[in-house]
Design a protein around this motif. Structure first.
Motif, PDB file in Angstrom:
ATOM      1  N   UNK A  72       0.770  -1.321   0.298  1.00 28.81           N
ATOM      2  CA  UNK A  72       0.360   0.050  -0.021  1.00 28.81           C
ATOM      3  C   UNK A  72       0.703   1.161   0.386  1.00 28.81           C
ATOM      4  N   UNK A  73       0.148   2.537  -0.488  1.00 29.87           N
ATOM      5  CA  UNK A  73       0.672   3.954   0.017  1.00 29.87           C
ATOM      6  C   UNK A  73       1.142   4.114  -1.657  1.00 29.87           C
ATOM      7  N   UNK A  74       1.943   5.304  -1.977  1.00 32.20           N
ATOM      8  CA  UNK A  74       2.176   5.486  -3.401  1.00 32.20           C
ATOM      9  C   UNK A  74       4.439   5.405  -3.321  1.00 32.20           C
ATOM     10  N   UNK A  75       5.025   4.806  -3.775  1.00 30.26           N
ATOM     11  CA  UNK A  75       6.461   4.593  -4.413  1.00 30.26           C
ATOM     12  C   UNK A  75       6.626   5.351  -6.222  1.00 30.26           C
ATOM     13  N   UNK A  76       7.210   6.768  -5.881  1.00 38.83           N
ATOM     14  CA  UNK A  76       7.599   6.692  -7.531  1.00 38.83           C
ATOM     15  C   UNK A  76       9.573   6.503  -7.440  1.00 38.83           C
TER      16      UNK A  76
END
Length: 110
Positions: A72-76
């Motif tokens: 889950x979450x946001x990784x860029x």
């Protein structure tokens, strides 16, 4: 391949992960620990970077990063040349020791 033809780059990872439940906190710690163990330095909160030596290293570390993503979450991520990285402007605060520019001759010592 000669030193002058190698392309030194930085792989930057930006992330926002939820940290409400114990499981989410554990996922955050595991992801952060992976980054540190894989040679990334913390640039600032939730921004990590590492030096790469060419496209093959970029592909290898992108694959490793993908294998260790939290659920889950946001990784860029973003890859920039060493020259582009050196152009970062620090507007407030002081640079940390990990932000020093590394020359090609210094990388040969690693």
């Amino acid at each position: 391949m000669g030193v002058e033809t190698r392309r030194y780059m930085r792989l930057l990872v930006f992330f926002d992960l939820p940290m409400v439940t114990k499981a989410e906190k554990r996922a955050y710690v595991q992801f952060r620990r992976f980054l540190l163990n894989d040679g990334y330095d913390m640039i600032q909160w939730s921004v990590y970077g590492r030096i790469l030596n060419g496209i093959d290293a970029e592909n290898k570390h992108l694959a490793r990063l993908t294998q260790n993503l939290p659920s889950r979450g946001s990784v860029r991520c973003m890859t920039v040349t060493e020259r582009q990285y050196a152009g970062i402007r620090l507007l407030v605060g002081k640079p940390v020791s990990q932000e020093k520019n590394v020359t090609a001759s210094q990388l040969l010592l690693f």
